[in-house]
Design an enzyme around this catalytic site. Structure first.
Site, short mmCIF file in Angstrom:
data_model
loop_
_atom_site.label_atom_id
_atom_site.label_comp_id
_atom_site.label_asym_id
_atom_site.label_seq_id
_atom_site.Cartn_x
_atom_site.Cartn_y
_atom_site.Cartn_z
N LYS A 31 0.89 -1.04 0.31
CA LYS A 31 0.03 -0.18 0.02
C LYS A 31 1.09 1.42 0.53
O LYS A 31 0.59 2.49 -1.10
CB LYS A 31 -0.78 -0.15 0.98
CG LYS A 31 -2.30 -1.10 1.48
CD LYS A 31 -3.08 -1.15 1.97
CE LYS A 31 -4.22 -1.91 1.43
NZ LYS A 31 -5.91 -1.37 2.12
N LYS A 83 -4.57 -9.16 -6.45
CA LYS A 83 -5.96 -9.44 -5.67
C LYS A 83 -6.90 -8.33 -5.49
O LYS A 83 -6.44 -6.72 -6.18
CB LYS A 83 -5.17 -8.74 -4.23
CG LYS A 83 -6.39 -9.18 -3.50
CD LYS A 83 -6.33 -8.51 -1.23
CE LYS A 83 -6.11 -7.44 -1.66
NZ LYS A 83 -7.47 -6.90 -1.44
N LYS A 139 -10.83 -3.19 -3.18
CA LYS A 139 -11.65 -1.44 -3.42
C LYS A 139 -10.65 -0.67 -3.89
O LYS A 139 -11.17 -0.14 -4.37
CB LYS A 139 -12.15 -1.43 -1.66
CG LYS A 139 -12.78 -2.44 -1.08
CD LYS A 139 -13.54 -2.07 -0.07
CE LYS A 139 -13.79 -2.32 0.83
NZ LYS A 139 -13.30 -2.75 1.59
P1 ATP Z 1 -8.38 -2.35 0.47
O1 ATP Z 1 -7.81 -2.38 -0.76
O2 ATP Z 1 -8.92 -0.52 0.65
O3 ATP Z 1 -7.69 -3.13 1.40
P2 ATP Z 1 -9.48 -4.82 0.57
O4 ATP Z 1 -10.45 -5.14 -0.86
O5 ATP Z 1 -8.49 -5.44 0.42
O6 ATP Z 1 -9.70 -3.36 0.54
P3 ATP Z 1 -10.70 -4.87 3.48
O7 ATP Z 1 -11.37 -3.82 3.48
O8 ATP Z 1 -9.04 -4.55 3.37
O9 ATP Z 1 -11.46 -5.18 1.44
O10 ATP Z 1 -10.77 -7.26 3.60
C1 ATP Z 1 -12.28 -6.74 3.64
C2 ATP Z 1 -12.08 -8.73 4.23
O11 ATP Z 1 -12.16 -8.72 2.68
C3 ATP Z 1 -10.81 -9.78 4.33
O12 ATP Z 1 -10.87 -10.47 5.36
C4 ATP Z 1 -10.24 -9.38 3.57
O13 ATP Z 1 -9.25 -10.76 3.84
C5 ATP Z 1 -10.96 -10.40 2.38
N1 ATP Z 1 -10.51 -9.81 1.25
C6 ATP Z 1 -9.81 -8.52 0.32
N2 ATP Z 1 -9.31 -8.91 -0.91
C7 ATP Z 1 -10.10 -9.83 -0.72
C8 ATP Z 1 -10.13 -10.76 -1.90
N3 ATP Z 1 -9.96 -10.67 -3.13
N4 ATP Z 1 -9.93 -12.58 -2.21
C9 ATP Z 1 -10.93 -12.87 -1.13
N5 ATP Z 1 -11.18 -12.09 0.32
C10 ATP Z 1 -10.51 -11.21 0.25
MG MG Z 2 -7.26 -5.02 2.63
#
Ligand code: ATP
Ligand code: MG
Length: 356
Positions: free
Chosen positions: A134, A218, A221
């Site tokens: 990040k 990955k 968001k």
């Molecule tokens: P950011 O990019 O802002 O970190 P994020 O998509 O990683 O957002 P988080 O809110 O950090 O979302 O994570 C929420 C949950 O979703 C966590 O349990 C994380 O492990 C899961 N998660 C996030 N991205 C993935 C993915 N690509 N596949 C499976 N699980 C995911």
């Molecule tokens: Mg995350």
């Protein structure tokens, strides 16, 4: 529950109290209100929240304090907080039976996090790959909060002495750090077994959903391309368009699991299909072996629309009723504080904070 992968740990003395109630333990998990809630969040985390709720006492948290480790527009943050809460409920989490709340409403998270900032070692934090990813090249310019994020996450979990944490694969390293913090606290203060050694619950066919534009990255968001992810609020047309445009390779569909593994974009779509259909990935590979991607993508679109449509629609309905969502969050925060406050009081006593 199929495919539950938990790490082997010594017998956990914290479990007996739940076993006596016919439960397997206490869960804490959270999602950041950073917008663009996507299929990875759903398959890796939120869907599992609902699936675990009959076996565990659950606390599900919208982690707004984590969100501001990178800049968030204040008005958008409030709306996004309600949106994530709506997603929990739309995915089937029972907000009456369990605690659904936002992190900042329970100040004990931040209070314990400070103590954990003093327990965690710089060397441990420096190994965290999420921070490296990040922060990227702009390391000098990111917030101190982004660096300390995993210590706050440990506090989110341990302020409830949670025994299990359902998350996506990407959070595994932060959970290992949580265990290290628990062990060090218990040792440093001579309070064996005070904090439990939390177990991750990482299961299902899509524990790490990858970007639709790049099967080695990955789904996230924060990816600037909306075509990289399927958002839970996407309508059928948007889902169809994104799947049609999803990156693939020029060959027909993989014939075997080892063939799929070498082709990350195909492998990702197969994993998504398997998770949405509640099938083993091998069975999906068998079904589509040697076929054209266009045929598979059209089946995947139908499946995604069928499975995600009702969740998205329920989210939209709940977002039109912010009063209801706020009541759920408020009641959830009260339940959460009732658990957190006495644990924090014990921690303060243990650390030696005077409370005359
Ligand atoms: P950011 O990019 O802002 O970190 P994020 O998509 O990683 O957002 P988080 O809110 O950090 O979302 O994570 C929420 C949950 O979703 C966590 O349990 C994380 O492990 C899961 N998660 C996030 N991205 C993935 C993915 N690509 N596949 C499976 N699980 C995911
Ligand atoms: Mg995350």
């Amino acid at each position: 529950m199929p495919n539950v992968s938990t790490e082997a740990v010594a017998p956990n003395p914290h479990l007996a109290q739940y076993e006596a109630k016919g439960l397997k333990g206490r869960i804490l998990s959270g999602v950041q209100p950073t917008g663009n809630l996507h299929l990875g969040n759903y398959l890796g985390a939120i869907r599992n929240f609902a699936r675990l709720q009959n076996d565990y006492e659950c606390l599900y948290c919208v982690v707004d304090m984590h969100a501001i480790t990178v800049w968030q527009d204040p008005k958008a943050l409030a709306a996004q907080t309600r949106e994530i809460a709506a997603a929990f409920l739309a995915a089937g989490v029972d907000g009456d039976k369990h605690a659904v709340f936002n992190q900042s409403m329970v100040p004990e998270h931040a209070q314990l996090a400070w103590i954990f900032n003093c327990v965690a070692r710089l060397g441990w934090m420096n190994r965290m790959t999420q921070f490296k990813e990040k922060a990227g090249k702009d390391r000098e310019n990111v917030s101190l909060g982004l660096y300390a994020y995993p210590a706050l996450m440990a506090a989110d979990i341990l302020i409830y002495k949670a025994t299990h944490v359902p998350v996506g694969e990407d959070q595994k390293q932060h959970l290992e750090l949580t265990r290290d913090i628990a062990i060090k606290f218990n040792n440093d203060f001579g309070v064996p077994d005070f904090f439990p050694i939390t177990e991750p619950l990482i299961f299902g066919a899509a524990t790490r959903v990858m970007s639709l534009r790049d099967g080695t990255k990955k789904m996230s968001k924060s990816d600037p391309s909306d075509y990289s992810r399927i958002n839970l609020t996407d309508d059928a047309d948007a889902i169809a368009q994104k799947i049609r445009r999803a990156k693939t390779d020029p060959h027909p569909m993989p014939e075997t699991a080892s063939d799929a593994e070498k082709r990350p974009d195909a492998d990702n779509l197969l994993g998504i299909y398997a998770a949405l259909a509640d099938m083993e990935k091998d069975a999906v590979i068998f079904e589509f072996a040697g076929k054209q991607f266009s045929e598979f993508k059209s089946a995947l679109t139908d499946l995604a629309v069928t499975k995600l449509g009702p969740v998205g629609a329920e989210m939209q309905r709940l977002m039109k009723d912010p009063g209801h969502v706020d009541r759920v969050l408020h009641a959830g925060a009260e339940k959460a504080r009732a658990i957190a406050a006495p644990i924090l009081a014990d921690v303060y006593r243990t650390v030696g904070f005077l409370n005359p």
